[in-house]
Design a protein around this motif. Structure first.
Motif, mmCIF file in Angstrom:
data_model
loop_
_atom_site.group_PDB
_atom_site.id
_atom_site.type_symbol
_atom_site.label_atom_id
_atom_site.label_comp_id
_atom_site.label_asym_id
_atom_site.label_seq_id
_atom_site.Cartn_x
_atom_site.Cartn_y
_atom_site.Cartn_z
ATOM 1 N N ILE A 244 0.873 -1.166 0.000
ATOM 2 C CA ILE A 244 0.000 0.000 0.000
ATOM 3 C C ILE A 244 0.908 1.213 0.000
ATOM 4 O O ILE A 244 1.766 1.360 0.874
ATOM 5 N N ASP A 245 0.751 2.061 -1.007
ATOM 6 C CA ASP A 245 1.597 3.253 -1.079
ATOM 7 C C ASP A 245 0.676 4.447 -1.272
ATOM 8 O O ASP A 245 0.252 4.744 -2.381
ATOM 9 N N GLY A 246 0.345 5.114 -0.183
ATOM 10 C CA GLY A 246 -0.568 6.252 -0.272
ATOM 11 C C GLY A 246 -1.914 5.798 -0.802
ATOM 12 O O GLY A 246 -2.571 4.950 -0.207
ATOM 13 N N LYS A 247 -2.309 6.347 -1.938
ATOM 14 C CA LYS A 247 -3.629 6.019 -2.480
ATOM 15 C C LYS A 247 -3.579 4.767 -3.369
ATOM 16 O O LYS A 247 -4.604 4.320 -3.878
ATOM 17 N N ASN A 248 -2.394 4.235 -3.594
ATOM 18 C CA ASN A 248 -2.271 3.062 -4.468
ATOM 19 C C ASN A 248 -2.195 1.778 -3.650
ATOM 20 O O ASN A 248 -1.362 1.648 -2.758
ATOM 21 N N VAL A 249 -3.103 0.834 -3.975
ATOM 22 C CA VAL A 249 -3.092 -0.479 -3.328
ATOM 23 C C VAL A 249 -2.668 -1.499 -4.385
ATOM 24 O O VAL A 249 -3.345 -1.656 -5.404
ATOM 25 N N TYR A 250 -1.529 -2.129 -4.159
ATOM 26 C CA TYR A 250 -1.011 -3.079 -5.154
ATOM 27 C C TYR A 250 -1.357 -4.506 -4.751
ATOM 28 O O TYR A 250 -1.132 -4.898 -3.596
ATOM 29 N N VAL A 251 -1.924 -5.253 -5.682
ATOM 30 C CA VAL A 251 -2.289 -6.646 -5.385
ATOM 31 C C VAL A 251 -1.742 -7.568 -6.467
ATOM 32 O O VAL A 251 -1.460 -7.138 -7.589
ATOM 33 N N PRO A 291 6.161 1.041 -8.953
ATOM 34 C CA PRO A 291 7.428 1.632 -9.388
ATOM 35 C C PRO A 291 8.568 0.673 -9.059
ATOM 36 O O PRO A 291 8.537 0.011 -8.024
ATOM 37 N N ARG A 292 9.570 0.634 -9.919
ATOM 38 C CA ARG A 292 10.626 -0.362 -9.785
ATOM 39 C C ARG A 292 11.328 -0.353 -8.435
ATOM 40 O O ARG A 292 11.503 -1.377 -7.801
ATOM 41 N N GLU A 294 10.455 0.492 -5.634
ATOM 42 C CA GLU A 294 9.711 -0.017 -4.498
ATOM 43 C C GLU A 294 9.524 -1.518 -4.571
ATOM 44 O O GLU A 294 9.336 -2.164 -3.565
ATOM 45 N N ARG A 295 9.573 -2.043 -5.773
ATOM 46 C CA ARG A 295 9.402 -3.492 -5.888
ATOM 47 C C ARG A 295 10.552 -4.216 -5.201
ATOM 48 O O ARG A 295 10.381 -5.325 -4.720
ATOM 49 N N ALA A 296 11.685 -3.542 -5.188
ATOM 50 C CA ALA A 296 12.847 -4.163 -4.565
ATOM 51 C C ALA A 296 12.555 -4.535 -3.117
ATOM 52 O O ALA A 296 13.026 -5.528 -2.607
ATOM 53 N N TYR A 297 11.735 -3.701 -2.436
ATOM 54 C CA TYR A 297 11.403 -4.000 -1.042
ATOM 55 C C TYR A 297 10.464 -5.195 -0.960
ATOM 56 O O TYR A 297 10.458 -5.921 0.009
ATOM 57 N N GLY A 298 9.593 -5.312 -1.981
ATOM 58 C CA GLY A 298 8.575 -6.366 -1.950
ATOM 59 C C GLY A 298 9.237 -7.709 -2.018
ATOM 60 O O GLY A 298 8.878 -8.644 -1.356
#
Lengths: 298, 408
Positions: A244-251, A291-292, A294-298
């Motif tokens: 979850i990044d602010g208003k964006n919820v990634y699933v 964004p790339r 941030e994916r690194a953290y995932g």
């Protein structure tokens, strides 16, 4: 100690764009020395396109003031002046994953520095349009000046009215003594006296418009997803919360859902359910859209 | 915020609170378990606890140099003791409607006085000079038969500056006025002998001298007219009702005994540590200065103003290195103004927000002092690099003019 988000800490400990921009053609100085927060924003603007090429800050202030300054410069770099002016203080706070209520004024200061710098670039004079008072209601971050002005312009006489007009005091109610004092003071200006009722102030706040903590918000989103999963699983699909990044919820859409032509419809459905639950707009996106970095953290 | 640097923390914030001495913990623990009785009970369970409280009362009496142990009234904290003292004086002398205090008191006294003003009392706030000192001639002029009580702190919590409370108490006695002192920062750090003084009431707080939080004392000189804050049971001879906080009372007694033993250490070793810390930092950091009265203050406190930067930012960076201190900046307290103590001394905003208090205890070492001396200069330099008032090696010319922000 304040509860600062990781992002605030990160921007405080390693601020971006610190220092004055060389050959700046726009400067904005705002802040209040008595409060202990003041900021100079310098910009290098392309005279042809009005794009902000470089932004730098110099801040006298606390951790969140420095983090807000750093965030501001990151947000506005590459934007045109008109685009940059659309940045709100909430955007700055959101960029930092939120600020404590007592510290929201740091984000306001950032936005105002930007307005002042743009005015300076355009040869206009910038004037601050609001005054800030002592924070009275910590639940909804309402200050004394706003309460006083609202009492005056609406001729309020009770704490209950103040709660309904300003939200101040609508939460834990610990500030009601303070609100009574402000009421008494303002009423005295016109020769009136504050008459408290004997019974306690019964204030009905329908649904608390308070911002949820990040954690509460996260839990709500998780709960919605959990309630949807059984339906998807019946069709041999699944959904998993990635970030979850602010208003964006990634699933992540899984199983039969992955690559399903109906996936985007499903995402929309999930999005609607979450918006209903949170009472705020969010965008549900597939994790591929992250964004790339941030994916690194995932 | 976490300190994941792996460094053992350095605690230089002992005016905020102190570590409970391990011997104190040991002394109090049985009173949670086998010694659980109510000291008011007739049976054996209660009786032993009653004796333990009696011993603790004598230990406090000794540290304060009180004439009688019955002059010691256990309360829940320093704030309760302050409120009890001031409100008692007002209730016991209903014709006297004035209070004398100072502008630099702790909120425990200031906020109460401000509240009493709303109820119609007249409060005289004695001002201080640039070093935080009082003008006793002004004070003398205010001592009339209208004054119910004088309440003046023994030592200031922010700067450590000592007030001449012994002299001021004598002056109050001559004028027939009650004298109370909030001594929470002084007890255990400076020798006190109440029986030879004219002080009528004194507040102390356990957690400032290595006892736990939640226990305080009001010293009440025998024959002082008194009205309790809490009425109820006969505890504390009816002067403070409510079942005794037995474990903490025992702990405070032990802490007072230890404070007595360490008084010399506090006055010599701790003072040396503080002096070295101050000298080391001032030498290495330009545009910094000591606030308060360096010649007359607590041995453990150093309050240093770092100009052109803000205190919360300093604390966050110190914290990252595992160093705990505190600041007089507005942001650290959530208020809109920097510390009222710094403002009262006329410290300019550009310095007041950067005041940082280092307060030591007998647990600190010279090695810790040296580490902090090493740590501070780069932190100050780092923040000054961000400051609009700073340019290269020093402040910009005429800083207040060069950067005069629009109010926002």
């Amino acid at each position: 100690m304040w509860e600062y988000s990781e992002k605030v800490q990160e921007h405080f400990f390693s601020p971006r764009n610190a220092g004055a921009v060389a050959d700046a053609n726009a400067t904005g100085d705002v802040g209040s020395l008595s409060c202990g927060d003041a900021l100079r924003l310098t910009l290098k603007v392309d005279p042809e396109t009005e794009v902000i090429l470089e932004a730098g800050f110099q801040t006298f202030g606390c951790g969140s003031a420095i983090a807000s300054s750093s965030a501001l410069t990151e947000i506005i770099k590459g934007k045109t002046l008109d685009e940059a002016l659309k940045v709100t203080n909430q955007d700055i706070a959101d960029y930092l994953d939120g600020l404590p209520p007592e510290k929201m004024h740091c984000s306001v200061m950032g936005r105002e520095a930007l307005q002042a710098a743009v005015a300076n670039y355009r040869g206009e004079e910038w004037k601050d349009d609001h005054e800030e008072g002592a924070l009275v209601c910590k639940c909804f971050a309402v200050d004394s000046v706003l309460i006083e002005e609202t009492i005056r312009s609406n001729k309020l006489t009770t704490v209950e009215e103040v709660v309904n007009y300003t939200k101040a005091g609508g939460g834990c109610s610990a500030c009601h003594e303070g609100i009574e004092e402000i009421l008494a003071g303002v009423l005295a200006e016109s020769g009136q006296t504050f008459a408290p009722s004997a019974k306690s102030v019964a204030v009905a706040m329908p649904t608390p418009p308070a911002k949820m903590t990040n954690l509460q918000r996260m839990h709500r989103i998780e709960t919605v997803l959990e309630s949807i999963r059984p339906t998807l699983q019946r069709d041999h699909g699944d959904v998993e919360l990635v970030d979850i990044d602010g208003k964006n919820v990634y699933v992540d859409m899984k199983g039969a859902c992955a690559g399903c032509q109906m996936a985007s419809v499903t995402l929309e459905g999930i999005q609607e359910r979450i918006i209903d639950e949170l009472g705020e707009f969010v965008r549900v996106l597939p994790s591929q859209a992250m964004p790339r970095a941030e994916r690194a953290y995932g | 915020m976490s300190t994941d640097t792996g460094i053992q923390g350095i605690y230089f914030d002992n005016n905020a609170t102190t570590m409970v001495d391990p011997e104190v913990v040991e002394a109090m623990l049985p009173f949670f378990t086998e010694q659980f009785g109510n000291p008011s009970s007739m049976h054996l369970f209660g009786n032993k606890v009653g004796l333990a409280i009696k011993k603790a009362r004598a230990q406090v009496q000794e540290l304060l140099g009180a004439e009688h142990d019955s002059e010691i009234v256990f309360t829940s904290c320093g704030t309760e003791s302050d409120s009890t003292a001031i409100l008692s004086a007002l209730k016991a002398q209903p014709d006297r409607k004035e209070i004398i205090t100072t502008v630099v008191e702790h909120p425990a006294v200031l906020a109460l006085c401000e509240h009493l003003e709303k109820e119609g009392y007249k409060v005289h706030y004695l001002e201080v000079d640039g070093k935080g000192r009082l003008d006793l001639d002004v004070y003398r002029g205010l001592l009339t038969d209208q004054v119910a009580i004088v309440s003046v702190m023994w030592a200031n919590n922010e700067t450590g500056t000592l007030f001449p409370v012994l002299e001021m108490a004598e002056m109050a006695r001559e004028a027939g006025v009650l004298f109370h002192t909030d001594a929470v920062q002084a007890v255990g750090k400076v020798p006190i002998d109440l029986k030879s003084s004219a002080i009528d009431m004194l507040s102390l707080s356990g957690h400032k001298l290595h006892a736990p939080k939640g226990i305080g004392v009001l010293y009440l000189r025998r024959n002082t007219r008194f009205r309790p804050l809490l009425r109820g049971g006969h505890q504390e001879r009816g002067r403070r009702a409510g079942t005794e906080n037995t474990a903490s009372i025992v702990a405070l007694g032990k802490a007072c005994e230890l404070a007595m033993e360490h008084m010399r250490h506090e006055q010599t070793i701790v003072r040396q540590l503080r002096d070295r810390l101050e000298q080391g930092i001032l030498e290495a950091v330009p545009y910094s200065f000591v606030t308060g009265d360096p010649d007359n203050r607590l041995p453990n406190t150093a309050n240093i103003a770092f100009e052109y930067i803000e205190g919360e930012a300093i604390l966050l960076l110190l914290n990252k290195l595992g160093i705990a201190a505190s600041s007089g900046s507005a942001c650290t307290s959530g208020s809109l103004e920097p510390s009222h103590v710094m403002r009262a001394m006329g410290i300019p905003y550009t310095a007041a927000h950067g005041t940082t208090r280092f307060s030591l205890s007998r647990y600190n070492t010279m090695a810790e002092v040296e580490r902090v001396i090493q740590a501070v200069p780069p932190i100050v330099a780092q923040l000054r690099k961000l400051s609009p008032y700073w340019s290269g090696q020093g402040p910009v010319e005429e800083p207040e003019k060069a950067f005069a922000p629009a109010y926002a």
